[in-house]
Write an enzyme that holds these catalytic residues in place. Structure first.
Site, PDB file in Angstrom:
ATOM      1  N   LYS A  52       0.838  -1.200   0.000  1.00 22.05           N
ATOM      2  CA  LYS A  52       0.000   0.000   0.000  1.00 22.05           C
ATOM      3  C   LYS A  52       0.874   1.252   0.000  1.00 22.05           C
ATOM      4  O   LYS A  52       0.647   2.187  -0.761  1.00 22.05           O
ATOM      5  CB  LYS A  52      -0.951  -0.011   1.214  1.00 22.05           C
ATOM      6  CG  LYS A  52      -2.030  -1.079   1.064  1.00 22.05           C
ATOM      7  CD  LYS A  52      -2.805  -1.358   2.347  1.00 22.05           C
ATOM      8  CE  LYS A  52      -3.699  -2.586   2.146  1.00 22.05           C
ATOM      9  NZ  LYS A  52      -4.405  -3.017   3.352  1.00 22.05           N
ATOM     10  N   GLN A  96      -4.660  -1.904   9.675  1.00 25.44           N
ATOM     11  CA  GLN A  96      -4.534  -3.222   9.027  1.00 25.44           C
ATOM     12  C   GLN A  96      -5.031  -4.332   9.955  1.00 25.44           C
ATOM     13  O   GLN A  96      -4.627  -4.430  11.107  1.00 25.44           O
ATOM     14  CB  GLN A  96      -3.055  -3.458   8.653  1.00 25.44           C
ATOM     15  CG  GLN A  96      -2.815  -4.742   7.885  1.00 25.44           C
ATOM     16  CD  GLN A  96      -3.453  -4.753   6.497  1.00 25.44           C
ATOM     17  OE1 GLN A  96      -3.386  -3.774   5.758  1.00 25.44           O
ATOM     18  NE2 GLN A  96      -4.100  -5.856   6.147  1.00 25.44           N
ATOM     19  N   ASP A 119     -11.027   2.044   3.779  1.00 24.85           N
ATOM     20  CA  ASP A 119     -11.183   0.588   3.659  1.00 24.85           C
ATOM     21  C   ASP A 119     -12.656   0.209   3.477  1.00 24.85           C
ATOM     22  O   ASP A 119     -12.969  -0.921   3.120  1.00 24.85           O
ATOM     23  CB  ASP A 119     -10.674  -0.106   4.943  1.00 24.85           C
ATOM     24  CG  ASP A 119      -9.352  -0.826   4.720  1.00 24.85           C
ATOM     25  OD1 ASP A 119      -9.003  -1.064   3.545  1.00 24.85           O
ATOM     26  OD2 ASP A 119      -8.686  -1.153   5.725  1.00 24.85           O
TER      27      ASP A 119
END
Ligand code: NAD
Length: 293
Positions: A52, A96, A119
């Protein structure tokens, strides 16, 4: 049979995003800033997060990595989330997953401001998605939509069978493909571990989305001639011919299924390649205030 090359598509979209960044700079505006919070040293999470960050750098986004040890207190993590919510320099951020066992993932997800939830995991974004309102879409389903859209794959009136009902893939893609508009307007069947006669369900599909997590699970004789097959699975299996000792395979038995398909995504280089790019697209939308004004 045509391969749906997620890697190539992702490079094309990244080039478009890089051009948008150039334009923002020319216009004297700030470039998108994505922050990733990484807790502990889970090797898969390390790989995902570094992908990312690298992708951000590649296209001119600003990125920041916040690392904490696996024993970080939940309160400290909530404080980080709170600070990121309130930092005007941050357009979007991700925490994450998975998090260590002592941390309540739901509590962390709920603490993220939906306006910065690139997200798309917050229930506010999930609910807006379900109602067809502007929302940050979860990255993997968003990537699948882009694969369908940019290959002009017909979806209206098609029967789509989704295998797997997780909150991050199966359930959201089943909602998105049943929604009005393109890509969508499908008649969707959402199947899972309790489905009776799964092969019969999959055989009725014009579009199959496989998100199960079992290597080569969908067999050749389960798939109708001419079907479109989207393989979300990423599974490691032993392979002594590789230096690493393993290779990646999907949830679809590719060699048996591919000859019957009109389109199929490979693993690797299919859906997985698009997931990070979808996160970047969300971050650009956050910067441009496209979802929330
Ligand atoms: P999950 O484990 O959360 O969910 C798996 C689903 O499969 C469950 O809903 C379960 O009901 C269903 N299932 C399990 N066994 C079944 C069976 N025998 N018959 C029918 N259904 C069955 O998985 P997930 O997070 O959705 O991930 C699925 C796969 O996709 C994994 O391989 C994962 O690594 C991969 N994945 C890839 C990406 C990507 O970027 N490409 C993103 C997320 C997940």
């Amino acid at each position: 049979m045509q391969l749906l090359d997620g890697k190539l598509l992702s490079e094309n979209i990244k080039a478009e995003l890089a051009a948008e960044v150039d334009q923002l700079i020319k216009d004297g505006k700030k470039v998108p800033h994505l922050v990733a919070v990484l807790v502990g040293d889970n090797p898969a999470s390390e790989v995902y997060v570094s992908n990312k960050i690298r992708s951000c750098e590649q296209i001119g986004f600003r990125s920041t990595l916040i690392r904490r040890n696996a024993d970080v207190a939940q309160g400290d993590l909530l404080k980080i989330v709170h600070d990121l919510n309130n930092d005007p320099e941050v357009d979007g951020f991700i925490v994450q997953l998975p998090l260590p066992k002592h941390i309540n993932e739901e509590k962390i997800t709920l603490a993220i401001d939906p306006k910065k939830d690139v997200d798309g995991f917050h229930p506010v974004n999930f609910g807006r998605m379900a109602q067809g309102l502007p929302a940050f879409l979860p990255a993997t389903p968003y990537g699948i939509l882009e694969i369908l859209r940019r290959h002009n794959i017909e979806t209206a009136g098609k029967h789509c069978v989704v295998v797997g009902r997780s909150n991050i893939v199966g359930t959201p893609i089943s909602i998105l493909l049943s929604r009005k508009g393109y890509p969508g307007d499908c008649t969707v069947t959402l199947t899972h571990s309790r489905t009776q006669d799964l092969p019969a369900e999959v055989r009725r599909a014009d579009i199959v989305v496989a998100a199960i997590g079992i290597p080569n699970f969908i067999k050749g004789d389960w798939v109708k001639e001419g079907a479109v097959v989207i393989d979300v699975g990423i599974n490691r299996i032993a392979d002594s011919s590789k230096k690493s000792g393993f290779k990646l395979v999907g949830d679809v038995d590719f060699d048996a299924v591919a000859p019957k398909c009109s389109f199929i995504t490979p693993v690797p280089g299919g859906v997985g390649a698009m997931t990070v790019t979808a996160l970047l697209m969300n971050t650009m939308k956050a910067t441009q205030k496209e979802i929330y004004s």
